[in-house]
Enzyme design. Structure first.
Site, PDB file in Angstrom:
ATOM      1  N   ASP A 342       0.840  -1.196   0.000  1.00  0.00           N
ATOM      2  CA  ASP A 342       0.000   0.000   0.000  1.00  0.00           C
ATOM      3  C   ASP A 342       0.876   1.248   0.000  1.00  0.00           C
ATOM      4  O   ASP A 342       1.856   1.332   0.755  1.00  0.00           O
ATOM      5  CB  ASP A 342      -0.896  -0.025   1.237  1.00  0.00           C
ATOM      6  CG  ASP A 342      -1.759   1.219   1.358  1.00  0.00           C
ATOM      7  OD1 ASP A 342      -2.628   1.409   0.490  1.00  0.00           O
ATOM      8  OD2 ASP A 342      -1.550   1.996   2.310  1.00  0.00           O
ATOM      9  N   GLU A 378       1.680  -0.540  -5.011  1.00  0.00           N
ATOM     10  CA  GLU A 378       0.760   0.546  -5.343  1.00  0.00           C
ATOM     11  C   GLU A 378       1.667   1.765  -5.505  1.00  0.00           C
ATOM     12  O   GLU A 378       2.131   2.322  -4.508  1.00  0.00           O
ATOM     13  CB  GLU A 378      -0.265   0.778  -4.233  1.00  0.00           C
ATOM     14  CG  GLU A 378      -1.236   1.885  -4.570  1.00  0.00           C
ATOM     15  CD  GLU A 378      -2.154   2.267  -3.408  1.00  0.00           C
ATOM     16  OE1 GLU A 378      -3.302   2.665  -3.661  1.00  0.00           O
ATOM     17  OE2 GLU A 378      -1.725   2.175  -2.244  1.00  0.00           O
TER      18      GLU A 378
END
Length: 701
Positions: A342, A378
């Site tokens: 993330d 990401e």
């Protein structure tokens, strides 16, 4: 109680069958007490007197799995210097393998008094916070083996443990929403029939329900608020949170592996649940604030490139060790197959800028365990220069946000040029080829947890996040969505037919594209969040997958996945050359591009902003990469006809690339044609494509 010196490594609580070794790092503490918690809440404190390189440690014979514990750290409380020690706060072990209980957000879990943040708070937090748990590390893995599915054969499926299973009719109610539910045969059967090779789980590291959300009657459903990088989230266990969650998680992985499905974890190493300077004191803040977090010039405050209040200090060797130890633990002890990071750009920040060669990437590159796992970034964060699609090191793959945006724009009839679409369809060589990466570096997706579901993408122009309590100010406002003529639910047959066709267009495009496709859970059965594009706080039927008894969209998606899996021309390991390949017959290029009229595309055609339609030839006899034994890979050839125009158009089957063709995909139809039943056409024939539709024609090898 006997207290032996113990060892400084490994960090955390390590049970060896006889007793438990405890080790914790703090460079700034004066002294640290290990507190063992009894069933009645009473504490037994043991000072950790042995110190090696700022790691305090002790071995306690007789301490067994299930024992709850925490640390009390004595040292300076001086926020202006970045010091926030307070022995009144019972702290979680950053290396705890399990955590028990919940945080009730009493004032005692904060280091200051509400309303007077400059005043130190000495209220005891022990009964209001979570507790670390000693676990039993032993588990019968039997003959578990990682599937090790190659990227080019992978089909990823992003899912939420609870959201995917909470309403599934084939799963017993008492285990829905848990790791055991993911291991249930009914769920595994669905994934296997769909052709999924890897399930990418949204955060399962122990996370915290935010104070603000609790006050609003909401919850942190998504879980991007980690407090335990080694501990599986306790509330996803069907049998308890005193270590049982570890055993249940391992059983889940074992069951998925037995079905040939890999387990990839969405991990949040960029920040913790302790938030900014007004956040709670739960773990690292009280252990050694300045060693764990990026502090601002005024050391009372935190640097924040994540939008969550803090960022971990990625140039600290202890933070890097924590992350690498965590990653290795999940691979070696929990048998997971990979990670999706993330806001991964934050991990690259050593000082301020995003540094592609930061220490973290160096450590991953040379680690013999972590480097062999699937590593998915990401590739953005909210800091300056944080959008880094295409800029991660060669070992990494990336969520390709440019793919998502281009495909959405094409099918809604806005902004996408054919040149941009052509690049995304063929693996985004403009992003990945220069640094030696291949099409598999691109994780292609149209939807994910963050944003509209696929059904909502074609049903709403605007977000409808009223349930989140922020007057719809939260969530992305520019979604590249189109409601097909009516906002929200509709009974208009024409609108419903167009929406169904658009969903099929997106799914077909995704699975025909080079790279690695990722589906978002429930999109295959038309899941809706009724226009909420930021359901991070909605732990209810709004965000859970509702399972219809029958679904034509599911049948269509299954057909597309298996079409891809059966034909290597759709999942090449190398980029197209755009020229004839040595050794292939007919002298045809491996790929060719045509106008709807069947003429080869010109420079002018590629640059026409109004053009929304084209034909792509994929030559199954010109796949340049060899198979595992060095042999030639041969496949059928295909024509992909895209009509994203708002009117029907006549397409001409190009001459010189095969005489006989048969339609195998037609997105105007609810399901794929049965094998051998599709329309047969010849070179030079004309085909009318409905507005916003896609045809795939096959020519046998």
């Amino acid at each position: 109680m006997q207290v032996w010196p113990g060892q400084s490594y490994p960090l955390g609580a390590t049970y060896d069958g006889v007793g438990t070794n405890f080790a914790v790092f703090s460079e700034s503490a004066d002294r640290i007490e290990l507190c063992l918690l009894a069933a009645d809440g009473s504490e037994t404190a043991v000072e950790l007197r042995e110190t090696d390189a700022f790691v305090r440690h002790a071995y306690l014979p007789g301490v067994q799995p299930g024992q709850r514990y925490g640390f009390r750290v004595h040292g300076p409380y001086d926020p202006a210097r970045g010091r926030r020690h307070n022995s009144a706060k019972l702290l979680l072990d950053p290396y705890a393998k399990a955590m028990s209980g919940t945080i009730d957000w009493d004032e005692s879990v904060y280091g200051y008094h509400f309303g007077t943040p400059e005043r130190r708070n000495d209220l005891d937090s022990a009964t209001h916070t979570m507790h670390s748990v000693v676990i039993n590390p032993y588990f019968d893995w039997d003959n578990d083996r990682p599937p090790r599915t190659e990227y080019h054969r992978s089909v990823l499926y992003e899912a939420h443990v609870k959201g995917l299973t909470m309403l599934h009719p084939g799963i017993p109610e008492e285990i829905r929403g848990t790791y055991a539910a993911l291991a249930h045969p009914a769920l595994i059967e669905h994934l296997a029939k769909l052709g999924i090779t890897a399930i990418e789980l949204m955060p399962v590291h122990q996370f915290v329900r935010d104070h603000r959300l609790r006050d609003l009657g909401l919850t942190n459903y998504w879980g991007y608020n980690t407090i335990g990088f080694f501990a599986p989230h306790g509330s996803y266990s069907s049998v308890g949170d005193r270590g049982q969650q570890v055993q249940e998680f391992k059983s889940m992985v074992k069951a998925l592996h037995a079905a040939g499905i890999e387990v990839i974890l969405d991990v949040v190493y960029n920040h913790t649940a302790e938030g900014n300077h007004l956040g709670p004191t739960l773990s690292m803040r009280g252990l050694d604030n300045a060693s764990y977090y990026r502090l601002a010039a005024d050391r009372r405050y935190y640097m924040d490139t994540t939008g969550t209040g803090n960022s971990l200090l990625m140039r600290s060797p202890h933070v890097l060790q924590l992350i690498m130890d965590s990653l290795r633990y999940w691979v070696t002890e929990m048998h997971v197959d990979g990670f999706r990071f993330d806001l991964a750009a934050t991990l690259a920040r050593q000082f301020h800028e995003v540094d592609r060669l930061s220490s973290f990437f160096d450590l991953v590159q040379q680690d013999p365990v972590v480097s062999q796992a699937k590593l998915i970034a990401e590739p953005w964060d909210v800091g300056e220069g944080g959008y880094q699609v295409g800029n991660f090191p060669p070992l990494w793959t990336e969520w390709n946000g440019m793919y998502r945006d281009t495909v959405r724009d094409l099918w809604r009839g806005e902004n996408a040029t054919l040149a941009e679409f052509g690049s995304r369809l063929t693996g985004s060589s403009d992003l990945y080829q220069d640094d030696g990466r291949r099409p598999i570096a691109s994780i292609n997706f149209v939807t994910c947890h963050d944003g509209f579901t696929l059904r909502d993408l074609v049903s709403y122009n605007d977000k409808h996040n009223e349930a989140n309590g922020e007057q719809s100010r939260d969530g992305e406002s520019f979604n590249r969505s189109w409601n097909c003529g009516a906002e929200g639910e509709s009974e208009d047959p024409a609108v419903l037919e167009l929406r169904a066709r658009q969903q099929r267009n997106f799914i077909a495009t995704l699975l025909l594209s080079q790279g690695v496709p990722m589906l978002s859970h429930g999109d295959e059965v038309g899941r809706t969040q009724h226009g909420n594009n930021n359901a991070y706080c909605q732990d209810n039927e709004l965000s859970w997958v509702s399972w219809p008894k029958e679904s034509q969209l599911l049948e269509f998606t299954q057909g597309m996945v298996w079409l891809r899996r059966n034909h290597p021309v759709f999942r090449r390991r190398r980029f197209f050359h755009g020229r004839p390949v040595s050794g292939t017959h007919e002298g045809l290029t491996d790929i060719a591009w045509f106008t709807p009229g069947g003429e080869e595309m010109t420079e002018q055609d590629w640059g026409a902003s109004y053009a929304k339609s084209l034909t792509v030839f994929l030559n199954g006899s010109a796949i340049s990469e060899p198979d595992r034994r060095g042999g030639t890979i041969t496949d059928d050839s295909f024509l992909l006809m895209f009509n994203a125009h708002y009117e029907s158009l006549q397409f001409t089957v190009p001459a010189g690339h095969g005489e006989q063709w048969q339609v195998v995909v037609d997105t105007t139809l609810a399901t794929l044609p049965t094998p051998g039943s599709g329309l047969r056409v010849k070179a030079g024939d004309g085909l009318w494509l409905a507005d916003r539709s896609l045809l795939v024609l096959r020519r046998p090898a």
